[in-house]
Design a protein around this motif. Structure first.
Motif, mmCIF file in Angstrom:
data_model
loop_
_atom_site.group_PDB
_atom_site.id
_atom_site.type_symbol
_atom_site.label_atom_id
_atom_site.label_comp_id
_atom_site.label_asym_id
_atom_site.label_seq_id
_atom_site.Cartn_x
_atom_site.Cartn_y
_atom_site.Cartn_z
ATOM 1 N N TYR A 18 0.811 -1.207 0.000
ATOM 2 C CA TYR A 18 0.000 0.000 0.000
ATOM 3 C C TYR A 18 0.853 1.269 0.000
ATOM 4 C CZ TYR A 18 -3.809 -3.124 0.986
ATOM 5 O OH TYR A 18 -4.723 -4.132 0.915
ATOM 6 N N LEU A 84 -15.529 -0.118 4.070
ATOM 7 C CA LEU A 84 -14.554 0.896 3.681
ATOM 8 C C LEU A 84 -14.697 1.101 2.187
ATOM 9 C CD1 LEU A 84 -11.378 -0.375 5.579
ATOM 10 C CD2 LEU A 84 -13.053 1.308 6.347
ATOM 11 N N ARG A 85 -14.860 2.349 1.790
ATOM 12 C CA ARG A 85 -15.041 2.628 0.367
ATOM 13 C C ARG A 85 -14.336 3.941 0.033
ATOM 14 N NH1 ARG A 85 -21.095 2.705 -1.424
ATOM 15 N NH2 ARG A 85 -21.056 3.377 0.708
ATOM 16 N N LEU A 91 -13.117 9.112 1.273
ATOM 17 C CA LEU A 91 -13.145 7.854 2.004
ATOM 18 C C LEU A 91 -14.426 7.809 2.817
ATOM 19 C CD1 LEU A 91 -11.859 5.203 3.050
ATOM 20 C CD2 LEU A 91 -10.824 6.574 4.877
ATOM 21 N N VAL A 107 -8.484 1.054 9.184
ATOM 22 C CA VAL A 107 -7.716 1.995 8.348
ATOM 23 C C VAL A 107 -6.387 2.319 9.016
ATOM 24 C CG1 VAL A 107 -7.651 4.380 7.505
ATOM 25 C CG2 VAL A 107 -9.698 2.988 7.155
ATOM 26 N N ARG A 110 -4.066 -1.015 8.974
ATOM 27 C CA ARG A 110 -3.595 -1.449 7.660
ATOM 28 C C ARG A 110 -2.801 -0.402 6.921
ATOM 29 N NH1 ARG A 110 -8.515 -3.863 4.612
ATOM 30 N NH2 ARG A 110 -7.463 -3.146 2.758
ATOM 31 N N PHE A 111 -3.276 0.814 6.928
ATOM 32 C CA PHE A 111 -2.658 1.847 6.101
ATOM 33 C C PHE A 111 -1.769 2.796 6.901
ATOM 34 C CE2 PHE A 111 -6.809 0.691 4.225
ATOM 35 C CZ PHE A 111 -6.313 -0.048 3.178
ATOM 36 N N VAL A 132 -4.968 5.669 1.610
ATOM 37 C CA VAL A 132 -5.653 4.417 1.300
ATOM 38 C C VAL A 132 -5.634 4.247 -0.212
ATOM 39 C CG1 VAL A 132 -7.118 4.530 3.356
ATOM 40 C CG2 VAL A 132 -7.943 5.477 1.199
ATOM 41 N N PRO A 133 -5.809 3.028 -0.721
ATOM 42 C CA PRO A 133 -5.827 2.846 -2.177
ATOM 43 C C PRO A 133 -6.960 3.644 -2.821
ATOM 44 C CG PRO A 133 -5.674 0.734 -1.052
ATOM 45 C CD PRO A 133 -5.929 1.755 -0.005
ATOM 46 N N LEU A 136 -10.961 1.148 -3.348
ATOM 47 C CA LEU A 136 -11.152 0.390 -2.116
ATOM 48 C C LEU A 136 -12.650 0.253 -1.901
ATOM 49 C CD1 LEU A 136 -10.016 -0.814 0.580
ATOM 50 C CD2 LEU A 136 -10.174 1.485 1.530
ATOM 51 N N ASP A 137 -13.124 -0.956 -1.804
ATOM 52 C CA ASP A 137 -14.530 -1.216 -1.506
ATOM 53 C C ASP A 137 -14.606 -2.595 -0.883
ATOM 54 O OD1 ASP A 137 -17.244 -1.316 -1.248
ATOM 55 O OD2 ASP A 137 -17.676 -0.963 -3.363
ATOM 56 N N GLU A 138 -14.687 -2.636 0.430
ATOM 57 C CA GLU A 138 -14.722 -3.916 1.120
ATOM 58 C C GLU A 138 -15.620 -3.842 2.342
ATOM 59 O OE1 GLU A 138 -10.481 -4.226 1.993
ATOM 60 O OE2 GLU A 138 -10.986 -4.110 4.124
#
Length: 173
Positions: A18, A84-85, A91, A107, A110-111, A132-133, A136-138
């Motif tokens: 990332y 997370l989107r 974001l 967030v 991870r980031f 964040v990327p 991102l959609d999870e």
């Protein structure tokens, strides 16, 4: 070729996946120029989630939030689940109950590479940016409705338990 060299290369590649700039939430030397959006009549958990994101972004980069972040609710998600989107330069962290707070901690872990080891011991490595990327959609939802531990420190400290995403034997945040 030495297997250790290959293993080290794979670990290094995976650990920095990332690192490429995406949606930059906070950048060292940039003033905070946006606020974190909350729903109408935000709950205490939603206000706390926004405060935690702002506070840890400052600790990571020395600067405030510089990209639009929206903390909201999603009726389709179960309690404690979150989505997370990142889309269109914004974001979104949506969740029900503690879900939005768990999304903020995801967030940051991870980031932002943060880690929480006890109520008084945490790792918040400094960085030039928190990003964040772009894509991102999870959705993450707990596998178990009640998550707890026999570790008394986590059971007795509700703010620390929330960072570990534990919800048993604690009062609401």
């Amino acid at each position: 070729m030495n297997i250790r060299v290959i293993f080290a290369a794979l670990v290094a590649t995976w650990g920095w996946q990332y690192e490429a700039a995406g949606l930059i939430l906070s950048h060292r030397g940039t003033a905070e120029n946006v606020s974190i959006s909350l729903p109408d009549a935000p709950t205490p958990v939603e206000r706390h989630a926004a405060g935690e994101l702002r506070r840890y972004a400052r600790r990571i980069t020395g600067a405030g939030i510089c990209a639009p972040v929206r903390i909201g609710r999603d009726a389709e998600l179960d309690e404690d689940a979150f989505r997370l989107r990142a889309r269109n330069g914004e974001l979104r962290i949506d969740g029900n109950g503690r879900g939005c707070l768990y999304g903020v901690y995801e967030v940051l872990e991870r980031f932002g590479r943060c880690g929480w080891f006890s109520p008084t011991t945490e790792s918040v490595p400094p960085a030039d940016e928190l990003a964040v990327p772009d894509v991102l959609d999870e959705v993450q939802k707990p596998a178990f409705r009640m998550r707890t531990t026999s570790w008394r420190t986590a059971r007795d400290n509700q703010r620390f338990a929330a960072k570990l995403r534990l919800n048993g034997y604690t009062r609401p945040v």
